[in-house]
Every structure is written in structure tokens, then in C-alpha cells.
Design an enzyme around this catalytic site. Structure first.
Site, PDB file in Angstrom:
ATOM      1  N   GLU A   1       0.846  -1.192   0.000  1.00 54.69           N
ATOM      2  CA  GLU A   1       0.000   0.000   0.000  1.00 54.69           C
ATOM      3  C   GLU A   1       0.883   1.244   0.000  1.00 54.69           C
ATOM      4  OE1 GLU A   1      -3.262   0.169   2.763  1.00 54.69           O
ATOM      5  OE2 GLU A   1      -3.632   2.290   2.339  1.00 54.69           O
TER       6      GLU A   1
ATOM      7  N   ASP B   1       9.131   8.464   0.972  1.00 59.11           N
ATOM      8  CA  ASP B   1       8.577   8.621  -0.380  1.00 59.11           C
ATOM      9  C   ASP B   1       8.744   7.302  -1.130  1.00 59.11           C
ATOM     10  OD1 ASP B   1       8.174   9.286  -3.067  1.00 59.11           O
ATOM     11  OD2 ASP B   1       9.241  11.179  -2.921  1.00 59.11           O
TER      12      ASP B   1
ATOM     13  N   ASP C   1      -3.058  12.182  -2.435  1.00 56.57           N
ATOM     14  CA  ASP C   1      -3.262  13.635  -2.430  1.00 56.57           C
ATOM     15  C   ASP C   1      -3.682  14.081  -3.837  1.00 56.57           C
ATOM     16  OD1 ASP C   1      -2.378  14.112   0.313  1.00 56.57           O
ATOM     17  OD2 ASP C   1      -0.424  13.458  -0.420  1.00 56.57           O
TER      18      ASP C   1
ATOM     19  N   LYS D   1      -4.900  21.772  -8.168  1.00 59.39           N
ATOM     20  CA  LYS D   1      -4.509  22.878  -9.050  1.00 59.39           C
ATOM     21  C   LYS D   1      -3.685  22.346 -10.227  1.00 59.39           C
ATOM     22  CE  LYS D   1      -4.572  26.446  -5.577  1.00 59.39           C
ATOM     23  NZ  LYS D   1      -3.820  27.079  -4.504  1.00 59.39           N
TER      24      LYS D   1
ATOM     25  N   THR E   1     -11.274   3.930   4.609  1.00 62.68           N
ATOM     26  CA  THR E   1     -10.145   4.683   5.163  1.00 62.68           C
ATOM     27  C   THR E   1     -10.677   6.005   5.721  1.00 62.68           C
ATOM     28  OG1 THR E   1      -9.619   5.971   3.187  1.00 62.68           O
ATOM     29  CG2 THR E   1      -8.630   3.761   3.343  1.00 62.68           C
TER      30      THR E   1
ATOM     31  N   TYR F   1      -9.835   8.988   4.849  1.00 63.23           N
ATOM     32  CA  TYR F   1     -10.148   9.965   3.796  1.00 63.23           C
ATOM     33  C   TYR F   1     -11.447   9.645   3.093  1.00 63.23           C
ATOM     34  CZ  TYR F   1      -6.239  13.017   4.275  1.00 63.23           C
ATOM     35  OH  TYR F   1      -5.378  13.967   4.769  1.00 63.23           O
ATOM     36  N   GLU F   2     -11.751   8.363   2.977  1.00 64.52           N
ATOM     37  CA  GLU F   2     -13.038   8.028   2.372  1.00 64.52           C
ATOM     38  C   GLU F   2     -14.173   8.514   3.272  1.00 64.52           C
ATOM     39  OE1 GLU F   2     -14.069   3.836   1.660  1.00 64.52           O
ATOM     40  OE2 GLU F   2     -16.130   4.538   1.748  1.00 64.52           O
TER      41      GLU F   2
HETATM   42  C1  LIG Z   1      -4.822  12.016   1.243  1.00 68.35           C
HETATM   43  S1  LIG Z   1      -3.827  10.956   2.184  1.00 68.35           S
HETATM   44  C2  LIG Z   1      -4.727   9.411   2.145  1.00 68.35           C
HETATM   45  C3  LIG Z   1      -4.306   8.471   3.227  1.00 68.35           C
HETATM   46  C4  LIG Z   1      -4.995   7.108   3.238  1.00 68.35           C
HETATM   47  N1  LIG Z   1      -4.688   6.338   2.049  1.00 68.35           N
HETATM   48  C5  LIG Z   1      -6.491   7.252   3.392  1.00 68.35           C
HETATM   49  O1  LIG Z   1      -7.216   6.903   2.447  1.00 68.35           O
HETATM   50  O2  LIG Z   1      -6.927   7.663   4.481  1.00 68.35           O
HETATM   51  C6  LIG Z   1      -2.479  10.625   1.087  1.00 68.35           C
HETATM   52  C7  LIG Z   1      -1.289   9.989   1.760  1.00 68.35           C
HETATM   53  O3  LIG Z   1      -0.293   9.699   0.795  1.00 68.35           O
HETATM   54  C8  LIG Z   1       0.968   9.947   1.392  1.00 68.35           C
HETATM   55  N2  LIG Z   1       1.920  10.215   0.306  1.00 68.35           N
HETATM   56  C9  LIG Z   1       2.018  11.335  -0.447  1.00 68.35           C
HETATM   57  N3  LIG Z   1       3.030  11.233  -1.312  1.00 68.35           N
HETATM   58  C10 LIG Z   1       3.595  10.004  -1.112  1.00 68.35           C
HETATM   59  C11 LIG Z   1       4.703   9.333  -1.709  1.00 68.35           C
HETATM   60  N4  LIG Z   1       5.426   9.898  -2.681  1.00 68.35           N
HETATM   61  N5  LIG Z   1       5.032   8.102  -1.244  1.00 68.35           N
HETATM   62  C12 LIG Z   1       4.287   7.521  -0.271  1.00 68.35           C
HETATM   63  N6  LIG Z   1       3.213   8.116   0.326  1.00 68.35           N
HETATM   64  C13 LIG Z   1       2.883   9.352  -0.089  1.00 68.35           C
HETATM   65  C14 LIG Z   1       0.716  11.170   2.279  1.00 68.35           C
HETATM   66  O4  LIG Z   1       1.702  11.310   3.301  1.00 68.35           O
HETATM   67  C15 LIG Z   1      -0.664  10.866   2.825  1.00 68.35           C
HETATM   68  O5  LIG Z   1      -0.619  10.145   4.041  1.00 68.35           O
END
Ligand SMILES: C[S@@+](CC[C@H](N)C(=O)[O-])C[C@H]1O[C@@H](n2cnc3c(N)ncnc32)[C@H](O)[C@@H]1O
Length: 207
Positions: free
Chosen positions: A35, A87, A109, A113, A183, A185-186
């Protein structure tokens, strides 16, 4: 967290060499699922608890999210999770072909924009890397509550010979499958009146 993370943390190969995910579990797991961006880790922990014969890799640079996942793992005595607290992008280049059976990218994310669109994790080249890492017959799961990102994801993941979108009817992408827990965010998306899309793709084996 200080005690537990070193035991399950994935150390990327300093020289950029390949990392065999199965070896992170001593080759003892039936399949390997990964994931990307697990957030607070509720989906990953649920999957790990319900699939003890699967090895799980979670990638998340947000340290509070990693701490939350470790709490879930400790509370449920989960031993089938390894974590890359970073990352994911450099790590994708270190994954051998066909080393994963399932890959989740849930509510990444959205970067709505236009000038930030290159920060989205789903890009043509990352989808190439997802496909490279998945074995034929494996599955890619994407979700988003952002209509623009939904179109963007579909534009990048459909029309490829190596991925087949599994939706046949609108319910197939409007309704979350039973083996896919909600999740954070959902939940937030529904509270705020947005309808998420749940996209499933099979990795095919084009000859
Ligand atoms: C909007 S959140 C969604 C979190 C989770 N999947 C949920 O549905 O609740 C997006 C997540 O992706 C992570 N993220 C962003 N860029 C990433 C990257 N390059 N590698 C791994 N994770 C990343 C962020 O830190 C954040 O926790």
C-alpha cells in the site's frame, strides 16, 4: 514506535539495487501486497489482520501515520507488515518485475490545481512502474474522491495492454468491495458529500 520501527523498517538499497519483497518475510508468505500512502494505516492493518498468510509492505513518509500504523499492528499482534517510512518513488525503481500480487493507492493527495498536477503519485510513468512490479493476474486498486483525479487516473490506467479495468457496471466503481475497509479519507469524503470512485485493474499478460 522507537522499539518497533527498526524491526520492520525497510532499508532501501544504498546502491539502488533491487529489493525482493518476498525476502523481507523470509520467503514464507503466499503473496505480497503493498500500500502506497497508507495514511493512518487502518486499511493496511485491516488487510494484514484478515490475511495473515500475505506479507504487507506499507509506504508512508508521514511519521504520525507510521506511528498510527505501528499502534494498530501492536494492538492486533500483526507480524506480517514491513514499512518504508519514506517517499515511495525511489523504492518503485528497486522493485523487481512481477514481485507484487496486489497494490493499493487509496485516496492519494489530489493536487487539484493544474500547476501542481505533476506532484500526483499516479502518472504515466508511475503506472508503468506499478504494472512492472505486479505479477500477471495481480491487482491494482486506486481510489479517489476528486472527480478530476478520477478522470486523470482512468486516462493513465485504461487503454493499456497490461492493465484491464475490472468494472462492468457503475456499481463496480461506485460501491466499495467488501474486502476493502473504509479509510479515514473516504469517511471524510462522504461526510463532505463527495462520492469516491473505487477502481480495480487486473494486471494482464500481453504477449
Ligand atoms: C490524502 S492521504 C490518504 C491516506 C490514506 N490512504 C487514506 O485513504 O486515508 C495521502 C497519503 O499519501 C501519502 N503520500 C504522499 N506522497 C507520497 C509518496 N510519494 N510516497 C508515499 N506516500 C505518499 C501522504 O503522506 C498521505 O498520508
Amino acid at each position: 514506535m522507537r522499539d518497533m520501527l527498526p524491526e520492520i523498517e525497510i532499508a532501501p538499497d544504498e546502491h539502488g539495487g533491487l529489493i525482493d519483497p518476498a525476502a523481507l518475510f523470509g520467503g514464507e508468505k503466499r503473496e505480497i501486497w503493498m500500500e502506497i500512502g497508507f495514511g493512518a494505516g487502518e486499511h493496511l492493518a485491516w488487510q494484514a489482520e484478515h490475511n495473515p498468510d500475505i506479507g504487507f509492505i506499507g509506504c508512508e513518509p508521514y511519521i504520525n501515520g507510521v506511528a498510527s500504523l505501528l499502534r494498530h499492528a501492536a494492538d492486533r499482534n500483526l507480524t506480517n507488515i514491513r514499512v518504508l517510512p519514506d517517499d515511495v518513488r525511489p523504492f518503485l525503481d528497486q522493485l523487481p518485475r512481477a514481485c507484487l500480487d496486489r497494490l493499493f493507492v487509496l485516496f492519494p493527495d489530489p493536487w487539484p490545481k493544474r500547476r501542481h498536477a505533476d506532484r500526483r503519485i499516479v502518472q504515466f510513468d508511475t503506472v508503468d512502474k506499478f504494472s512492472h512490479a505486479l505479477r500477471p493476474g495481480g491487482e491494482l486498486r486506486l481510489a479517489t474522491d476528486d472527480p478530476g483525479y478520477q478522470r486523470w487516473m482512468l486516462a493513465r490506467a485504461t487503454g493499456r495492454a497490461d492493465l484491464r479495468w475490472l468494472a462492468r457496471h457503475p456499481e463496480d466503481w461506485r460501491v466499495r468491495p467488501e474486502d476493502w475497509p473504509q479509510t479515514r479519507y473516504e469517511a471524510k469524503a462522504f461526510e463532505e458529500g463527495r462520492s469516491p470512485a473505487f477502481l480495480r485493474f487486473e494486471r494482464t499478460d500481453p504477449k
